[in-house]
Design a protein around this motif. Structure first.
Motif, mmCIF file in Angstrom:
data_model
loop_
_atom_site.group_PDB
_atom_site.id
_atom_site.type_symbol
_atom_site.label_atom_id
_atom_site.label_comp_id
_atom_site.label_asym_id
_atom_site.label_seq_id
_atom_site.Cartn_x
_atom_site.Cartn_y
_atom_site.Cartn_z
ATOM 1 N N MET A 175 0.816 -1.216 0.000
ATOM 2 C CA MET A 175 0.000 0.000 0.000
ATOM 3 C C MET A 175 0.842 1.256 0.000
ATOM 4 S SD MET A 175 -2.916 -1.450 2.534
ATOM 5 C CE MET A 175 -3.539 0.137 3.003
ATOM 6 N N HIS A 176 2.146 1.089 -0.168
ATOM 7 C CA HIS A 176 3.017 2.267 -0.220
ATOM 8 C C HIS A 176 2.695 3.074 -1.472
ATOM 9 C CE1 HIS A 176 6.716 4.589 -0.793
ATOM 10 N NE2 HIS A 176 6.803 4.528 0.524
ATOM 11 N N PRO A 177 2.635 4.412 -1.337
ATOM 12 C CA PRO A 177 2.226 5.228 -2.488
ATOM 13 C C PRO A 177 3.069 4.996 -3.737
ATOM 14 C CG PRO A 177 2.426 6.589 -0.515
ATOM 15 C CD PRO A 177 2.873 5.222 -0.132
ATOM 16 N N VAL A 178 4.358 4.713 -3.584
ATOM 17 C CA VAL A 178 5.197 4.525 -4.766
ATOM 18 C C VAL A 178 5.422 3.029 -5.036
ATOM 19 C CG1 VAL A 178 7.404 5.035 -5.843
ATOM 20 C CG2 VAL A 178 6.313 6.736 -4.351
ATOM 21 N N ARG A 212 -6.558 -3.760 -2.017
ATOM 22 C CA ARG A 212 -5.390 -2.868 -1.911
ATOM 23 C C ARG A 212 -5.249 -2.058 -3.197
ATOM 24 N NH1 ARG A 212 -6.122 -6.602 2.087
ATOM 25 N NH2 ARG A 212 -4.790 -6.081 3.847
ATOM 26 N N ALA A 213 -5.487 -2.709 -4.318
ATOM 27 C CA ALA A 213 -5.432 -2.007 -5.595
ATOM 28 C C ALA A 213 -6.491 -0.908 -5.620
ATOM 29 C CB ALA A 213 -5.641 -2.985 -6.738
ATOM 30 N N ALA A 214 -7.673 -1.212 -5.089
ATOM 31 C CA ALA A 214 -8.746 -0.219 -5.037
ATOM 32 C C ALA A 214 -8.318 0.968 -4.169
ATOM 33 C CB ALA A 214 -10.023 -0.845 -4.494
ATOM 34 N N PHE A 215 -7.625 0.673 -3.072
ATOM 35 C CA PHE A 215 -7.124 1.728 -2.182
ATOM 36 C C PHE A 215 -6.145 2.633 -2.938
ATOM 37 C CE2 PHE A 215 -3.502 2.962 0.522
ATOM 38 C CZ PHE A 215 -4.129 3.760 1.457
ATOM 39 N N LEU A 216 -5.204 2.004 -3.653
ATOM 40 C CA LEU A 216 -4.184 2.778 -4.354
ATOM 41 C C LEU A 216 -4.775 3.623 -5.472
ATOM 42 C CD1 LEU A 216 -1.342 0.133 -4.632
ATOM 43 C CD2 LEU A 216 -1.239 2.299 -3.389
ATOM 44 N N LEU A 217 -5.801 3.097 -6.123
ATOM 45 C CA LEU A 217 -6.309 3.771 -7.316
ATOM 46 C C LEU A 217 -7.497 4.680 -7.020
ATOM 47 C CD1 LEU A 217 -5.944 0.892 -9.895
ATOM 48 C CD2 LEU A 217 -4.521 2.915 -9.609
ATOM 49 N N THR A 263 4.237 -2.045 -7.850
ATOM 50 C CA THR A 263 3.848 -3.457 -7.711
ATOM 51 C C THR A 263 2.575 -3.741 -8.509
ATOM 52 O OG1 THR A 263 4.700 -3.341 -5.458
ATOM 53 C CG2 THR A 263 3.410 -5.284 -6.029
ATOM 54 N N LEU A 264 1.590 -2.865 -8.355
ATOM 55 C CA LEU A 264 0.323 -3.067 -9.054
ATOM 56 C C LEU A 264 0.533 -3.093 -10.560
ATOM 57 C CD1 LEU A 264 -2.768 -3.221 -9.078
ATOM 58 C CD2 LEU A 264 -2.822 -0.734 -8.999
ATOM 59 N N PHE A 265 1.352 -2.161 -11.036
ATOM 60 C CA PHE A 265 1.611 -2.073 -12.472
ATOM 61 C C PHE A 265 2.278 -3.360 -12.964
ATOM 62 C CE2 PHE A 265 4.000 -0.588 -16.192
ATOM 63 C CZ PHE A 265 2.950 -0.066 -16.928
ATOM 64 N N VAL A 266 3.271 -3.838 -12.190
ATOM 65 C CA VAL A 266 3.976 -5.065 -12.575
ATOM 66 C C VAL A 266 3.005 -6.256 -12.578
ATOM 67 C CG1 VAL A 266 5.761 -6.708 -11.858
ATOM 68 C CG2 VAL A 266 6.236 -4.257 -11.832
#
Lengths: 101, 620
Positions: B225-228, B316-321, B233-236
């Motif tokens: 969940m780190h901003p960077v 977690r992806a939903a949180f980031l996006l 990670t999500l992109f990969v």
């Protein structure tokens, strides 16, 4: 709906803050749930849902971190469960710094 | 003694493991259908493992009877017995995640007030034990007044105690009739504060838990969940999924393709010339094989979506996006429906029911079909292979792969733009996110396999019914009437399909479509991938080129601008009647459905014409 501030007298005397103003890693105690005009007519519903999920006065929680734009949303851990909240929801949660044991 | 099966309803928070319990209890005998009026999946099945007959209903996850989304409303209506066409459940099975007791118990205490017979299942009892949480189930049962059992849904025998409890309650409930509970009776009497006080008393008396420590879960979350680091990670992860869909599926696809090719050749060599041979080789085998070949890709994509969903990563992806998606009027909650739309827009649109904000939900429905669904892949890969040279760009990228990437991006960027435009005409009132981030969990292979089996079955049923029927109809359309004696052109020019294609062609003239391409658009309305088999049929019948691959045929008969325009058309066109039907049911609005259909066709027309004209100008 009137928020019921429990034991505000015994809470540490501090400038009142809301959850969205807190830093990552802080452990906080909820003092009361405030109203937030941005939710309009939904505001009471949001207050109710927050309470149902365990955001009640007297409960403590830890700020886990933030999303990547504008520190939004933020993640908290409350009674062992993690939640993601936007800043507008977080601004409804008034908190006080928890006394470190 | 009546042996009428008692109806049990599984109720619980999202992520409590309800569906795993459902899968385990009903095995492979579950039926998935829709509730009338709303497209919320209705999952029911007979229970194996109980001595007495029992019917199980899996309800959507809910936190409260005080509902905040369509999903929660369905759960509430069924619990109360207010759902039209659905008898009230005889017994509720309240499922609570034993590692997350407080949140689950709140719903249990609310349900208890309704007075329906109830069993409390403490799921993931093994994980709770592992964390050192001890629960006195007998004490808890006496205090709440319902039977309490521990369950481990991921283990084969983890539900024996639940089955026993179900048998016991069946014996008591034999001759009672479940009643409908009115809104007045269901309305809350007790404040949330006092409910939680009750829970504190219960947990203090019957639960011992070690103090909350930093676990590997928390460490993982710090990274994920780190901003960077989290976004990278999500992109990969997403990149790996799409890579897998194309790379891993290739050998199996070649195998399927080769088998159908061999079968078709064998038929052509074995049968005498005539209508039967034409029908089998050109109509049936070419049509069905051309679509079946994409099954591996669909399975792999759904496999990853199920895996990410079950493990807890998708939230977690939903949180980031959430924040980036809010920029276009959506929220992190729309991420999961939109990601599912890459497999198929239909489950994607159905998944929007978990979006609590009705305005956001409508926008998510409107843009979901712009996510490139797996049915478009056959069309894309066919045309890309035929027209785009397989050469390296900047040393590392393959031009074909890059084209595919551009097509995916075109869909995503258009969706963002459309969502942003649609938000402009709506009032801005905030809606809460309030998303639970469930504990990470090792996905269960059993659960994954059942999920995949369900999706595969849906696809195969389409191949066996709609696609098979359309292949036959299309073959007939393009074979009859036959050419007059002494005709010189290809036989299809004289057929019904040829006439229809020529009738449509002037409309598609500005984008350079040939009449064969227009013909293929008609059956593609049933399912986009049928365009491929339609083209195969039209060209195999039209010319004497059956020996050649369809791609080569297309490469010879279309220009590059035409091919690009065809791709552009498929990025936007709502080429799937089933999607339109689902939008109609989900929005329950004729005007919204009409808007949906018209705006997507308009976009398709505009971009296909623009692509053709620009490409023609650039290339000349």
């Amino acid at each position: 709906m009137t928020p019921s501030p429990i034991s505000t007298a015994s809470a540490p005397q501090q400038r009142p803050r809301s959850l969205d103003q807190c830093r990552k890693g802080e452990t906080l105690r909820i003092t009361e749930l405030l109203s937030q005009p941005a939710f309009g007519a939904q505001d009471e519903q949001v207050t109710l849902r927050l309470k149902e999920l365990g955001f009640l006065p007297g409960v403590s929680m830890t700020v886990l971190g933030y999303g990547f734009l504008g520190r939004d949303p933020l993640a908290v851990k409350i009674a062992g469960t993690k939640f993601a909240l936007r800043r507008s929801e977080a601004s409804k949660v008034a908190v006080a710094t928890e006394d470190q044991p | 003694m009546s042996v009428q099966a008692l109806r049990f309803a599984l109720v619980g928070n999202p992520n409590c493991g309800k569906t795993s319990i459902f899968n385990r209890l009903t095995g492979a005998r579950a039926k998935v259908a829709n509730y009338p009026g709303v497209t919320v999946e209705r999952r029911t099945g007979p229970v194996s493992g109980t001595a007495s007959p029992a019917q199980l209903i899996d309800l959507p996850g809910t936190y409260s009877l005080h509902v905040s989304s369509l999903d929660e409303k369905v759960a509430r209506d069924i619990i109360l017995g207010q759902m039209a066409g659905e008898a009230p459940p005889d017994v509720l099975i309240a499922v609570v995640d034993a590692t997350n007791l407080r949140l689950g118990l709140r719903l249990v205490l609310e349900l208890k007030k309704l007075g329906r017979p109830m069993i409390l299942a403490l799921n993931q009892a093994d994980a709770a034990t592992h964390r050192g949480i001890k629960i006195d189930t007998d004490g808890l049962a006496a205090a709440i007044g319902v039977p309490v059992v521990e369950t481990v849904a991921i283990k084969r025998h983890g539900l024996n105690a639940l089955c026993d409890a179900m048998d016991q309650i069946t014996a008591q409930q034999q001759n009672t009739q479940a009643n409908v509970i009115s809104d007045a009776d269901a309305s809350r009497q007790e404040s949330v504060e006092s409910l939680y006080q009750h829970i504190e008393q219960l947990t203090a008396a019957y639960v011992t838990a070690p103090p909350d420590t930093i676990t590997w879960q928390d460490k993982l979350d710090r990274f994920v969940m780190h901003p960077v680091a989290g976004l990278i990670t999500l992109f990969v992860v997403l990149l790996l999924i799409f890579q897998a869909v194309f790379a891993w599926a290739a050998p199996i696809m070649d195998l399927i393709d080769g088998s159908f090719g061999a079968l078709s050749e064998w038929v052509a060599a074995t049968l005498p010339d005539g209508i039967l041979k034409d029908f089998l080789a050109d109509g049936l085998i070419a049509g069905v094989g051309g679509v079946l070949v994409f099954l591996p890709q669909i399975i792999i994509l759904f496999f990853f979506i199920l895996l990410l969903e079950d493990s807890g990563y998708l939230t977690r992806a939903a949180f980031l996006l959430d924040r980036p998606m809010r920029g276009v009027g959506l929220s992190g909650r729309s991420f999961i429906p939109l990601l599912s739309s890459f497999a198929c827009a239909i489950p994607g649109i159905m998944a929007t029911r978990t979006v609590p904000d009705p305005r956001e939900r409508i926008i998510a429905i409107m843009v979901a079909p712009l996510m490139t669904c797996s049915a478009r892949l056959p069309v894309y890969t066919l045309i890309i292979a035929a027209f785009i040279p397989s050469q390296k760009v900047w040393g590392i990228f393959n031009l074909q792969g890059l084209t595919l990437f551009v097509l995916y991006m075109a869909g995503i960027v258009s969706a963002a733009l459309m969502a942003w435009l649609m938000r402009l005409r709506r009032t801005r009132e905030e809606f809460p996110l309030l998303l639970e981030l469930p504990a990470y969990r090792w996905p269960s292979a059993y659960h994954l396999l059942l999920g995949l089996r369900e999706r595969t079955w849906v696809f195969l049923r389409r191949v066996g019914t709609i696609i098979l029927a359309l292949s036959i109809v299309l073959w007939a359309l393009s074979s009859f009437p036959g050419p007059p004696a002494g005709a010189v052109g290809p036989a299809i020019e004289y057929s019904l399909a040829g006439q229809l294609g020529r009738f449509m062609q002037p409309i598609f003239e500005p984008m350079g479509f040939t009449w064969q391409m227009c013909i293929a658009l008609i059956p593609a309305m049933a399912a986009r991938e049928v365009a491929v088999s339609a083209l195969a049929t039209v060209y195999a019948v039209g010319g004497d080129t059956f020996e050649q691959a369809l791609g080569q045929t297309l490469g010879q008969s279309w220009g590059l601008p035409t091919a690009l325009a065809y791709l552009a058309w498929f990025v936007y066109a709502p080429q799937c009647l089933a999607t339109i039907a689902v939008v109609r049911r989900e929005t329950n609005s004729r005007s919204a459905t009409a808007f949906f259909t018209i705006y997507l066709f308009a976009l398709a027309y505009f971009f296909a014409v623009a692509t053709y004209q620009i490409a023609t100008a650039v290339l000349s």
